[in-house]
Design a protein around this motif. Sequence first.
Motif, short mmCIF file in Angstrom:
data_model
loop_
_atom_site.label_atom_id
_atom_site.label_comp_id
_atom_site.label_asym_id
_atom_site.label_seq_id
_atom_site.Cartn_x
_atom_site.Cartn_y
_atom_site.Cartn_z
N LEU A 1 0.83 -1.21 0.00
CA LEU A 1 0.00 0.00 0.00
C LEU A 1 0.87 1.26 0.00
O LEU A 1 0.59 2.22 -0.70
N ARG A 2 1.94 1.22 0.79
CA ARG A 2 2.81 2.40 0.83
C ARG A 2 3.50 2.62 -0.51
O ARG A 2 3.73 3.75 -0.93
N SER A 3 3.82 1.53 -1.18
CA SER A 3 4.46 1.67 -2.49
C SER A 3 3.55 2.42 -3.45
O SER A 3 4.01 3.04 -4.40
N ALA A 4 2.25 2.34 -3.20
CA ALA A 4 1.32 3.06 -4.07
C ALA A 4 0.79 4.31 -3.37
O ALA A 4 -0.26 4.82 -3.75
N SER A 5 1.50 4.76 -2.34
CA SER A 5 1.04 5.93 -1.58
C SER A 5 -0.38 5.77 -1.06
O SER A 5 -1.12 6.72 -0.95
N ALA A 6 -0.76 4.52 -0.76
CA ALA A 6 -2.18 4.26 -0.52
C ALA A 6 -2.49 3.88 0.92
O ALA A 6 -3.65 3.65 1.25
N LEU A 7 -1.46 3.84 1.77
CA LEU A 7 -1.72 3.33 3.11
C LEU A 7 -2.72 4.18 3.87
O LEU A 7 -3.69 3.68 4.44
N GLU A 8 -2.51 5.48 3.86
CA GLU A 8 -3.41 6.36 4.61
C GLU A 8 -4.81 6.34 4.02
O GLU A 8 -5.81 6.29 4.76
N ALA A 9 -4.87 6.37 2.71
CA ALA A 9 -6.18 6.34 2.06
C ALA A 9 -6.91 5.04 2.39
O ALA A 9 -8.12 5.02 2.65
N TYR A 10 -6.15 3.96 2.42
CA TYR A 10 -6.74 2.66 2.75
C TYR A 10 -7.30 2.68 4.16
O TYR A 10 -8.40 2.23 4.43
#
Lengths: 349, 482
Positions: A222-231
């Motif tokens: 998720l972090r690789s896609a800058s998506a952790l926080e959004a997730y």
Amino acid sequence: MPATKLPPSRPQTNVMLSRVAHSLYWMSRYIERAENIARLLEVNLQLLLDFQGLDEAHRKEHWDSIILSTGEEKLFEEHYKVADSRSVTEFLAFDLRNPGSILACVYSARENARMIRDQISAEMWETLNELYLYLKSQNTADVWAAGPHEFFSRIKQGSHLFQGLTGATYSRSEGWEFIQFGKYLERADKTTRILDVKYHILLPNASDVGGAIDTAQWQAVLRSASALEAYRRAHVSAILPWKAAEFLIFSDSFPRSLHYCAVQIEEFLRRILGETATRPKSDAARAARRLLADLQSLTISNVIDAGLHEFLQEIQTSLDKIGEEVVQTTMFYPAESSTEEQQQQQQQQ
Amino acid sequence: MSLISSTYDAGAFFDEMFEPGGQTVRPHYRRLAERLATLPEADFNHRRAAVDLAFLRRGVTFTVYNDSEGTERIFPFDLIPRIIPGKEWAKLEAGLIQRITALNLFIHDLYHEQKILKDKIVPAALVLGAKHFRREFMNFNVPRDIYVHICGTDLIRDHAGNYLVLEDNLRCPSGASYMLENRVAMRRAFPNLFASYGVRPVETYGESLLKSLLHLAPDRIEKPNVVLLTPGVYNSAYFEHTFLARQMGIPIVEGRDLVVQGKKVFMRTTAGLVQVDVIYRRIDDDFLDPTVFRPDSMLGVPGLVGAYRAGHVALANSIGTGVADDKVIYAFVPKIIKYYLGEEPLLANVNTYLASEPLDRKFILENIAKLVVKSANEAGGYGMLIGPASTKAECESFRTQVAANPRNFIAQDPIALSRSPTYCDGELQGRHIDLRPYILYGKKVTVTPGGLTRVALRKGSLVVNSSQGGGSKDTWVLQGDE
């Protein structure tokens, strides 16, 4: 080239050279690519620090899967003996023999921008040029010594600054459509690759799911896609592999999900090709519509049943096809980069 | 410590800033000198570094050849401007206009009646045998009868401060972008000085250039398409090409972007083919069209010359202008001015000897060590011998070449180029300079007030070319005289 009829020769609106359109497209793709590689590399370097205890075999497996996801495993084997933090960083960040390295991507983005400097804003050009000058002044040893965080931040910031400045200084014109089309196409491709790193976990018969390492690795994806926080905002619960995959594939609001990218790709492609009818006329538009339809109608269970890896590969293939066809359709000259001979002639001139 | 040391040595040369002796500042430099006197060296260096960085960031660079990495360098820039009083400029301007007017008449004549050859003012053999004479264009009428639309004339000053023409560049003169970028840099480095000095603006260049180009389009076309044709991104002047295209808001195209159909030129756009009316080409004649000139050229456009002949597209500069900036023809320009205009030349030539003339040749061969010898068609400071600064062997080698191929050489008296204070090794030292003003020939002839002052940064060197250790300065033409 349609040589049979001559079109109206002096349209009142601004026209765009095919070469310029394609340079805009590639400039945009390359900078997006550089940013994604930077994120992928940074997150995985970080991840290994979290798991100092990992044995040699697992470490190798870890880096192998990353190289594999970039699609350059053969090239890597040719030039490096082992896959470890050092060699993979060198390969993915600085090695100009790897056309997908960060340096090669930034170089290509800048080179494309240089070819069309008269067409983009001074701010856009200066940002790419500065990023390039910064990268040229760095090497693996420096990055290691200073801690890689600063380095990766600069790349990501450079890309974000560039994309932000593009939005703020570039006219909403045909060129804009090529820039956006290129950006989302590249982003979708990279999201499939980031997901593919962990595909084996979501094989239909996968058994050992859910350990501590697994959670951390999905966090890393998720972090690789800058998506952790959004997730986390979308799913308050723990990170479940299938939920993470679902988020990166199907989210309709997160700007790096495949679905979101497909919406943008379809939209900009229609504008570029002038597809106004409900039923598309070109192959490219049909392929984009089909991709979008899949991403809007399938569920994560469908994907897992069919095999995540196979699903992602199909998407990659269809993205390649869409990009290729748009380039072909809008191109009125043979697609070849300058040969060495041409370079020499240009210099003599 | 002040930048201007009390030991500044003006030498035996004409110094732009100081009266002979090196202590009294000339009136038009007075305010600059006062400003420099109050500027701490650290501050000066800070500004210098800021300017260099800005050039690099903005990519104001040229490509260095023979370097596998295709290194881009900035053109070294010196912060001390070259200042020209208004009255002095007015004379230069008149001289330059006279010269380009006569040269245009000359080129027209060469490609039509050849009266000047018949009247034996210029030897026919020299013209008809010249490398850049394009006999294919005999009796061809160029749009508006203008051959040279953009001209860069290199001027130097001798030991007494007289301006002399060193050469005319009538093909694709470069450097105008540096004139404009240097001004931007100076405005940033010394904003207040500008405000008080009354420096005439150079920023109109792009607009004037566009006007001159539009002037060439056929009358019936309401909104002509003008493009800049570049050899491409690897050309050393590529920065300039993009810069000028931006200034004018016209597309920059490479040969592969253009196609000729039915003797009309089109550019390949995403919406199909769009006709082009005027081409500001930065490609030499030889490379323009592989079906007419060099067949191996990949930079040009097959059929372009045919379209040009058919009158469907205009080229700036026209084809075949090189015949008049040949270094041999140069020697005849004063006579050419007198012949066509019936006027005395306002700007003098450097005294020139033609190796093709028996008497001159004898003189050259006997005095080669005292002369500057130039090959007729080389540029960029190559193919040149500066006798007084060369070894015996070098002089011998040139003597053999001149004897073997006299048509290809001229010799000139060495000129002690004027010097300007230039920041070198932590202080101001005298360095030799020249000046390239830009002349545009459109509806009328205009000379941009200013130009590119090039400076030989190496101590004692007379070669100002960027490929050989040259740099540049901003050139200030004043409204008034001080």
